[in-house]
Design an enzyme around this catalytic site. Structure first.
Site, PDB file in Angstrom:
ATOM      1  N   GLU A  98      17.494  35.696  -3.217  1.00 61.88           N
ATOM      2  CA  GLU A  98      17.618  34.241  -2.662  1.00 61.88           C
ATOM      3  C   GLU A  98      16.238  33.719  -2.373  1.00 61.88           C
ATOM      4  O   GLU A  98      15.636  34.635  -1.627  1.00 61.88           O
ATOM      5  CB  GLU A  98      18.828  34.129  -1.491  1.00 61.88           C
ATOM      6  CG  GLU A  98      18.926  33.101  -1.018  1.00 61.88           C
ATOM      7  CD  GLU A  98      19.547  31.738  -1.892  1.00 61.88           C
ATOM      8  OE1 GLU A  98      18.971  31.139  -2.984  1.00 61.88           O
ATOM      9  OE2 GLU A  98      20.497  31.198  -1.611  1.00 61.88           O
ATOM     10  N   ASP A  99      15.999  32.478  -2.454  1.00 61.28           N
ATOM     11  CA  ASP A  99      14.822  31.895  -1.857  1.00 61.28           C
ATOM     12  C   ASP A  99      14.732  31.735  -0.559  1.00 61.28           C
ATOM     13  O   ASP A  99      13.812  31.972   0.385  1.00 61.28           O
ATOM     14  CB  ASP A  99      14.547  30.566  -2.571  1.00 61.28           C
ATOM     15  CG  ASP A  99      15.638  29.442  -2.518  1.00 61.28           C
ATOM     16  OD1 ASP A  99      16.620  29.550  -1.837  1.00 61.28           O
ATOM     17  OD2 ASP A  99      15.312  28.292  -2.939  1.00 61.28           O
ATOM     18  N   VAL A 101      17.761  31.656   3.077  1.00 66.40           N
ATOM     19  CA  VAL A 101      18.906  31.631   4.008  1.00 66.40           C
ATOM     20  C   VAL A 101      18.808  30.629   4.935  1.00 66.40           C
ATOM     21  O   VAL A 101      17.865  30.875   6.083  1.00 66.40           O
ATOM     22  CB  VAL A 101      19.248  33.074   4.432  1.00 66.40           C
ATOM     23  CG1 VAL A 101      20.710  33.003   5.190  1.00 66.40           C
ATOM     24  CG2 VAL A 101      19.501  34.058   3.205  1.00 66.40           C
ATOM     25  N   ASP A 102      19.593  29.315   4.996  1.00 66.31           N
ATOM     26  CA  ASP A 102      19.272  28.511   5.796  1.00 66.31           C
ATOM     27  C   ASP A 102      20.452  28.453   6.794  1.00 66.31           C
ATOM     28  O   ASP A 102      20.540  29.069   7.899  1.00 66.31           O
ATOM     29  CB  ASP A 102      19.365  27.198   4.927  1.00 66.31           C
ATOM     30  CG  ASP A 102      19.000  25.917   5.919  1.00 66.31           C
ATOM     31  OD1 ASP A 102      19.396  25.742   7.042  1.00 66.31           O
ATOM     32  OD2 ASP A 102      18.257  24.896   5.205  1.00 66.31           O
ATOM     33  N   GLY A 104      23.407  29.993   5.919  1.00 68.80           N
ATOM     34  CA  GLY A 104      24.125  31.341   5.493  1.00 68.80           C
ATOM     35  C   GLY A 104      25.186  30.971   4.728  1.00 68.80           C
ATOM     36  O   GLY A 104      25.934  31.975   4.136  1.00 68.80           O
ATOM     37  N   THR A 106      26.109  29.192   1.797  1.00 72.27           N
ATOM     38  CA  THR A 106      25.992  29.550   0.534  1.00 72.27           C
ATOM     39  C   THR A 106      26.028  30.841   0.030  1.00 72.27           C
ATOM     40  O   THR A 106      26.768  31.425  -0.785  1.00 72.27           O
ATOM     41  CB  THR A 106      24.841  28.907  -0.124  1.00 72.27           C
ATOM     42  OG1 THR A 106      25.019  27.299   0.063  1.00 72.27           O
ATOM     43  CG2 THR A 106      24.775  29.047  -1.567  1.00 72.27           C
ATOM     44  N   LYS A 130      15.933  30.862   8.353  1.00 73.01           N
ATOM     45  CA  LYS A 130      15.666  30.059   9.268  1.00 73.01           C
ATOM     46  C   LYS A 130      16.737  30.544   9.964  1.00 73.01           C
ATOM     47  O   LYS A 130      18.002  29.890  10.023  1.00 73.01           O
ATOM     48  CB  LYS A 130      16.010  28.674   8.907  1.00 73.01           C
ATOM     49  CG  LYS A 130      14.702  27.951   7.927  1.00 73.01           C
ATOM     50  CD  LYS A 130      15.169  26.450   7.824  1.00 73.01           C
ATOM     51  CE  LYS A 130      14.454  25.803   6.622  1.00 73.01           C
ATOM     52  NZ  LYS A 130      14.837  24.450   6.328  1.00 73.01           N
ATOM     53  N   PHE A 151      11.528  22.031   6.623  1.00 73.27           N
ATOM     54  CA  PHE A 151      12.153  21.686   5.461  1.00 73.27           C
ATOM     55  C   PHE A 151      10.915  22.120   4.457  1.00 73.27           C
ATOM     56  O   PHE A 151       9.713  21.357   4.453  1.00 73.27           O
ATOM     57  CB  PHE A 151      12.422  20.317   5.069  1.00 73.27           C
ATOM     58  CG  PHE A 151      13.138  20.107   3.771  1.00 73.27           C
ATOM     59  CD1 PHE A 151      14.472  20.552   3.484  1.00 73.27           C
ATOM     60  CD2 PHE A 151      12.352  19.915   2.541  1.00 73.27           C
ATOM     61  CE1 PHE A 151      15.075  20.424   2.244  1.00 73.27           C
ATOM     62  CE2 PHE A 151      12.796  20.034   1.277  1.00 73.27           C
ATOM     63  CZ  PHE A 151      14.185  20.230   1.223  1.00 73.27           C
ATOM     64  N   ARG A 164       8.319  22.627  -6.982  1.00 75.09           N
ATOM     65  CA  ARG A 164       8.497  23.972  -7.199  1.00 75.09           C
ATOM     66  C   ARG A 164       7.417  24.818  -7.671  1.00 75.09           C
ATOM     67  O   ARG A 164       7.308  25.943  -7.429  1.00 75.09           O
ATOM     68  CB  ARG A 164       9.648  24.225  -7.987  1.00 75.09           C
ATOM     69  CG  ARG A 164      11.145  23.774  -7.825  1.00 75.09           C
ATOM     70  CD  ARG A 164      12.242  24.061  -8.541  1.00 75.09           C
ATOM     71  NE  ARG A 164      13.390  23.648  -8.520  1.00 75.09           N
ATOM     72  CZ  ARG A 164      14.464  23.972  -7.647  1.00 75.09           C
ATOM     73  NH1 ARG A 164      14.080  24.800  -6.763  1.00 75.09           N
ATOM     74  NH2 ARG A 164      15.426  23.105  -7.783  1.00 75.09           N
TER      75      ARG A 164
END
Length: 174
Positions: A98-99, A101-102, A104, A106, A130, A151, A164
Site C-alpha cells: 500500500e502507498d 495507511v491514512d 486504516g 480501506t 499517518k 496531504f 504521481r
C-alpha cells in the site's frame, strides 16, 4: 494546460530508495526460499511496488487490486472494490503493498477480504502511515515512514490523478 507550481520535497528520492531496499531486506529475511504473492493496491502503490519487488530476492508473483475511498483530498469512509486479484491465493504467502495507511479503513477492508481467500500468511507493507488520522489500528509489518497529517503527493501518490510521477514525496499546497 498550465504547468503546476513546483512541489517542495518532504521525503527525498534518496530517503525513499534507501528505505525501499531496507523493507525488501526484511521481506527477504522473513520469506527466504519461499514464494510470495505481492498484491499492489492501485493506483497509488504502483511505483513503490515496482521498486520494492526489484529488491525482493525470493520468488515473486505480482497481482493488483483496485479500491476506492477518496474524494479529492478526503477519505469518503466508503470502500468500493474496482478490481480483485486474478489468481487463487489459497495457501500462499501474501504481502499487500500500500502507498499510505491514512484512516486504516480501506486497508482494513482489504486485509479482511484477503483473509477470506485462505492465505498461508498475510503481511502488510506500507510506504507511509499517518498515525494522527487512524480510525482503525492496522498492524503494518513493513513500514516505510510515519508522517504527520499532511496531504502528500508524488512517488505514486496523487491529487486528482496528478503528481504521481514525482520521484520524491511532497506536500500538496505547501
Amino acid at each position: 494546460m498550465t504547468k503546476p507550481a513546483p512541489i517542495g520535497v518532504f521525503i527525498s528520492e534518496e530517503q525513499i530508495q534507501t528505505r525501499v531496499k531496507e523493507l525488501a531486506g526484511m521481506i527477504n529475511r522473513d520469506f527466504q526460499g519461499q514464494d510470495v504473492v505481492v498484491v499492489g493496491v492501485l493506483n497509488g502503490s504502483f511505483i513503490f511496488c515496482a521498486d520494492l519487488v526489484r529488491h525482493i530476492q525470493t520468488p515473486v508473483n505480482i497481482e493488483f487490486v483496485s479500491l476506492s475511498s477518496y474524494e479529492g483530498t478526503n477519505s469518503s469512509g466508503e470502500v468500493a472494490f474496482r478490481m480483485d486479484v486474478k489468481q487463487s491465493l489459497e495457501g500462499k504467502n501474501v504481502i499487500v503493498v500500500e502507498d499510505i495507511v491514512d484512516t486504516g479503513l480501506t486497508i482494513s477492508f482489504l486485509l479482511k477480504h484477503m483473509k477470506l481467500k485462505n492465505v498461508k500468511s498475510l503481511k502488510l507493507c506500507s510506504l507511509l502511515r499517518k498515525k494522527a488520522r487512524l480510525k482503525v489500528d492496522v498492524p503494518i509489518d513493513y513500514l516505510g515512514f510515519d508522517i504527520e497529517d499532511k496531504f502528500v503527493i508524488g512517488y505514486g501518490l496523487d491529487f486528482d490523478g496528478r503528481y504521481r510521477e514525482l520521484p520524491y514525496i511532497g506536500v500538496y499546497g505547501e
